[in-house]
Design a protein around this motif. Structure first.
Motif, PDB file in Angstrom:
ATOM      1  N   LYS A 182       1.002  -0.877  -0.094  1.00 10.83           N
ATOM      2  CA  LYS A 182      -0.462  -0.166   0.143  1.00 10.83           C
ATOM      3  C   LYS A 182       0.947   0.604  -0.234  1.00 10.83           C
ATOM      4  CE  LYS A 182      -4.140  -0.061   2.908  1.00 10.83           C
ATOM      5  NZ  LYS A 182      -5.357  -0.022   1.845  1.00 10.83           N
ATOM      6  N   GLY A 183       2.119   1.446   0.964  1.00 16.04           N
ATOM      7  CA  GLY A 183       3.042   2.095   1.089  1.00 16.04           C
ATOM      8  C   GLY A 183       3.336   2.693  -0.689  1.00 16.04           C
ATOM      9  N   GLN A 231       0.923   3.877  -2.555  1.00 16.87           N
ATOM     10  CA  GLN A 231      -0.346   5.045  -2.973  1.00 16.87           C
ATOM     11  C   GLN A 231       0.430   5.936  -3.851  1.00 16.87           C
ATOM     12  OE1 GLN A 231      -1.124   5.386   1.223  1.00 16.87           O
ATOM     13  NE2 GLN A 231      -2.486   3.728   0.978  1.00 16.87           N
ATOM     14  N   ASN A 235      -0.990   5.868  -6.695  1.00 11.03           N
ATOM     15  CA  ASN A 235      -2.064   5.103  -6.943  1.00 11.03           C
ATOM     16  C   ASN A 235      -2.033   3.962  -8.322  1.00 11.03           C
ATOM     17  OD1 ASN A 235      -4.984   4.926  -6.311  1.00 11.03           O
ATOM     18  ND2 ASN A 235      -5.875   5.796  -8.051  1.00 11.03           N
ATOM     19  N   CYS A 262      -2.704  -2.794  -7.286  1.00 15.61           N
ATOM     20  CA  CYS A 262      -2.705  -3.564  -6.846  1.00 15.61           C
ATOM     21  C   CYS A 262      -3.098  -4.741  -6.783  1.00 15.61           C
ATOM     22  CB  CYS A 262      -3.009  -3.085  -4.900  1.00 15.61           C
ATOM     23  SG  CYS A 262      -1.626  -2.211  -4.481  1.00 15.61           S
ATOM     24  N   THR A 301      -7.101  -0.752  -6.192  1.00 14.55           N
ATOM     25  CA  THR A 301      -7.113   0.272  -5.538  1.00 14.55           C
ATOM     26  C   THR A 301      -6.089  -0.246  -4.727  1.00 14.55           C
ATOM     27  OG1 THR A 301      -8.565   1.524  -4.025  1.00 14.55           O
ATOM     28  CG2 THR A 301      -8.478   2.031  -6.308  1.00 14.55           C
ATOM     29  N   PRO A 302      -4.508   1.144  -3.992  1.00 16.96           N
ATOM     30  CA  PRO A 302      -4.008   0.675  -2.493  1.00 16.96           C
ATOM     31  C   PRO A 302      -5.128   0.610  -1.337  1.00 16.96           C
ATOM     32  CG  PRO A 302      -3.099   2.146  -4.726  1.00 16.96           C
ATOM     33  CD  PRO A 302      -4.160   1.848  -5.567  1.00 16.96           C
ATOM     34  N   PHE A 303      -5.765   1.486  -1.679  1.00 14.37           N
ATOM     35  CA  PHE A 303      -6.989   1.887  -0.417  1.00 14.37           C
ATOM     36  C   PHE A 303      -8.066   0.272  -0.127  1.00 14.37           C
ATOM     37  CE2 PHE A 303      -5.764   5.964  -2.825  1.00 14.37           C
ATOM     38  CZ  PHE A 303      -5.244   6.655  -1.390  1.00 14.37           C
TER      39      PHE A 303
END
Length: 240
Positions: free
Chosen positions: A80-81, A84, A87, A90, A210-212
């Protein structure tokens, strides 16, 4: 397309970079150091040895569980780090599917098993063909070892146990299931190249997030959460 894959779901940790389905590098660590110490240096090493930068990576993949609660969290947080800031997509990969992947060219039923302690395993089954296909038969689940017998007794194909729980399960069931074997030791544990290769196929099927939206997948509560629930239950029983 370049994918950076990570696995930190067990005692070992690994990082791999894939380009259009070809593994460029695999960095692997079994030093016993915490993954928070070893993982990012391996990422840096994988980028350096391939002559790439973070900007060259098109997508990130990670084994999201089941497995070590801390290890899975570290891997997911790392991806995620990295993803992000720009964007980048993933891809979440089941640890059990990554474990089974090396058997995809065999003609067998692959039973991925991770030791979950307390006479339980994390388990999933896959139909493998010598054409390189890996077809999921069951969902990932946590279950008692003894329950596996009823699930496997009617399977006529050769069964391979694979994963860090393979010897545990094999020894428990070999006298009742004559068509079971353990996978070769050198392919029996999850590695990031399998994560990246599976992610490449998943990406082509539109399974990136998405990473989120990338999150760990736990099949049961952590040891601390289980202990807290038992404590609260006992307190209620005692009128506390």
């Amino acid at each position: 397309m370049k994918i950076l894959g990570i696995d930190s779901s067990a005692k070992t940790a690994s990082v791999s970079i894939l380009e259009d389905g070809k593994v460029l590098t695999l960095q692997y660590s079994n030093t016993g150091f915490t993954h928070s110490v070893t993982l990012m240096p391996m990422v840096a090493g994988a980028l350096k040895i391939t002559g790439l930068s973070a900007d060259d990576i098109d997508a990130y993949a990670v084994s999201v569980g089941p497995g070590s609660f801390t290890g899975v969290r570290i891997g997911v947080a790392a991806v995620k780090g990295m993803a992000q800031p720009k964007n980048k997509p993933c891809i979440a990969v089941s640890t059990l599917e990554a474990i089974a992947y090396p058997l995809s060219a065999f003609d067998c039923v692959a039973v991925s098993v991770m030791d979950a302690r307390r006479e339980q395993v994390y388990e999933a089954r896959f139909q493998c063909t010598n054409g390189g296909n890996l077809i999921r038969i069951t969902n990932d689940e946590a279950l008692p070892i003894e329950s596996l017998y009823d699930s496997l007794k009617d399977i006529k194909d050769q069964i391979y146990f694979i994963g860090d729980g393979q010897k545990l399960v094999y020894n428990a069931l070999k006298d009742r299931l004559k068509n079971v074997r353990t996978a070769p030791e050198q392919i029996s544990y999850q590695k990031a190249d399998s994560v990246a290769l599976l992610a490449f196929e998943k990406f082509k099927r539109g399974e990136a997030v998405t990473p989120f939206d990338l999150n760990p997948v736990y099949l049961r509560d952590s040891q601390a959460e289980q202990s807290l629930k038992i404590k609260n239950k006992n307190n209620k029983s005692n009128g506390g």
